[in-house]
Design a protein around this motif. Sequence first.
Motif, mmCIF file in Angstrom:
data_model
loop_
_atom_site.group_PDB
_atom_site.id
_atom_site.type_symbol
_atom_site.label_atom_id
_atom_site.label_comp_id
_atom_site.label_asym_id
_atom_site.label_seq_id
_atom_site.Cartn_x
_atom_site.Cartn_y
_atom_site.Cartn_z
ATOM 1 N N ASN A 149 11.114 50.634 -13.554
ATOM 2 C CA ASN A 149 11.798 49.362 -13.360
ATOM 3 C C ASN A 149 11.603 48.896 -11.913
ATOM 4 O O ASN A 149 11.917 49.635 -10.995
ATOM 5 C CB ASN A 149 13.282 49.582 -13.660
ATOM 6 N N VAL A 205 13.201 46.855 -10.081
ATOM 7 C CA VAL A 205 14.438 46.799 -9.293
ATOM 8 C C VAL A 205 14.805 48.197 -8.805
ATOM 9 O O VAL A 205 15.214 48.390 -7.654
ATOM 10 C CB VAL A 205 15.571 46.185 -10.128
ATOM 11 N N HIS A 206 14.606 49.193 -9.674
ATOM 12 C CA HIS A 206 14.864 50.573 -9.246
ATOM 13 C C HIS A 206 13.944 50.935 -8.081
ATOM 14 O O HIS A 206 14.372 51.608 -7.138
ATOM 15 C CB HIS A 206 14.636 51.546 -10.405
ATOM 16 N N LEU A 229 15.329 49.637 -4.940
ATOM 17 C CA LEU A 229 16.522 50.395 -4.533
ATOM 18 C C LEU A 229 16.113 51.738 -3.920
ATOM 19 O O LEU A 229 16.685 52.179 -2.924
ATOM 20 C CB LEU A 229 17.448 50.609 -5.720
ATOM 21 N N LEU A 262 14.809 42.450 -2.854
ATOM 22 C CA LEU A 262 15.564 42.723 -4.065
ATOM 23 C C LEU A 262 15.853 41.423 -4.805
ATOM 24 O O LEU A 262 15.713 41.331 -6.028
ATOM 25 C CB LEU A 262 16.864 43.413 -3.668
ATOM 26 N N MET A 290 14.557 40.740 -8.500
ATOM 27 C CA MET A 290 15.540 40.540 -9.562
ATOM 28 C C MET A 290 15.333 39.220 -10.282
ATOM 29 O O MET A 290 15.549 39.110 -11.488
ATOM 30 C CB MET A 290 16.949 40.563 -8.963
ATOM 31 N N MET A 291 14.923 38.191 -9.530
ATOM 32 C CA MET A 291 14.794 36.873 -10.140
ATOM 33 C C MET A 291 13.503 36.737 -10.932
ATOM 34 O O MET A 291 13.461 36.056 -11.948
ATOM 35 C CB MET A 291 14.871 35.793 -9.071
#
Lengths: 355, 213
Positions: free
Chosen positions: B29, B31-32, B35, B73, B77-78
């Motif tokens: 992912n 996003v992961h 992070l 991020l 995300m978007m």
Amino acid sequence: MVEAFFEWFPTTWLGLFFGIEQTAVFYFFAIVLMILAVVLPLLIAVAFTVYFDRKIWAAVQMRRGPNVVGPFGLLQSFADGLKLFLKETIIPAGANKVIFLIAPMITFTLALVSWAVIPFDEGMAIADLNVGILYVLAISSLGVYGIIMSGWASNSRYAFLGALRSAAQMVSYEVSIGFVLVCVLIAAGSLNLSDIVDAQAGSVLNWYFIPFFPIYIIFFISALAETNRPPFDLPEAEAELVAGYQVEYSSMAFALFFLGEYANILLMSAVMAILFFGGWHSPFPFLDFIPGFIWLFIKIAFGFWLFAMVKAFVPRYRYDQLMRLGWKVFLPLSLFFVVFYAAIYVYGGFLPTNS
Amino acid sequence: MELALTDIIFYLFAGTTLASGMLVISARNPVHSVLWLILAFFSAAGLFVLMGAEFLAMLLVVVYVGAVAVLFLFVVMMLDISFTELRQGMMQHMPLGVLIGLILLVELATLAFAWNFGDDVAKNAASPAPIDAGVTNTEALGALLYTDYIFIFQTAGLILLVAMIGAIVLTHRDRTGVRRQNISAQVRRKPDDAFDLVDVETGQGVTLPPKKG
């Protein structure tokens, strides 16, 4: 680092209780004790802060506010906490479970971590860092992750929009907070919070809110935006976004967000007291017999009172106006004041001579 | 005992940095990935603190974690990235990637094992900032950056400014017909400018006066 700590610890207020016996295990427990000595009063203070926030808000609107649980409703926050504790933690089916649960923990932890560098009195800080003020800035800039992660992991439009708003808002206002800090640092000549407080020693006339009044106003308004307080509480604007990033949270996960938010507000009040209101120093020399941490406590309470009054007085901003205020008003203004104060301090010969 | 403690902390931070660095490129992912990247930055800041470079550590957190990674991020995300699509070209680009990786590895190995510094340089490398221990980190950096390296420092700032202006110019578009809010005009507006009170006779209607500004 550790050796320096071993030398430093016995000179602090807690070290005096223990004598100078030096073993690593002992120091570990001493540190844990110091952390508890800050965090437990802080959490109790947060509970009462929520109560006083509601009371002040009610008083402005000529209501009574919470008045049922305990005398004058003083135990209302504990009743609310108990209620949240007993409720079920609901995790939405489409949510990213791990991040969903980590996000409130991050918010709460970061809100507590900053307190490590706050000096409550002469030498009375868990860690008296050389870069204390940068540490506070760094941790408060991390605070946005709790919100943005919760918004994304909730897998909900409202939560996501709230998180995006919050991220943009916090990053924007950090810039002007940074410039405000630069002004204060020029005057104090140090990044260490204790040194900044000591530079304001003497009486109320030496406190920085007098020469730095314009940037104090900028700092206060930016602090409102940074902590998502009204009139800048757009991330959780209930009329548009239900409750923003908190919409999917229940039970203790919600309580962590709530506690973290108020701990952050208290932190901002504390930073305000340290930067502009002389920290632990008393306003007049004849009042010096009152211990320093009580003065800091009074100043934090005053800061929080301002926060609460603004919540009661001012209607919520529209989001584009919020961005306009941050980038087109505060950024040029604070940039101007950096140059202005630097010029005054350099050419007026007021620069601190510690190097 | 004391030495062991710093060692443990060092390996904790170093291990976290390496592990999260690995997870940045292996997480499915995006996003992961970001992070994990943030965690890598953060533990790198911890390593800086261990080296006694607390100013750099704080700057790393403020600038990279607090601002750059947030925007990162934000974008990830978007964007709705489909990773299966991205992975399709994987085998095709593999040789190039491996080649670049190998070159970097060889360079690093050369630097570590077969690199000889000149006499003066070796002395500087041992203590890059010959300032006494009583001076804080921030002061030492400032004393160096704003004296010996002032032109390089200013040039770096100028390059960043140019990059920023360039990015704004490239993405800025002037749309016509947008009704922008003019706050000073709004505040200046008086009731007289906005409306007229007209007495209307029954059944007569009203002719509108010419529109005001």
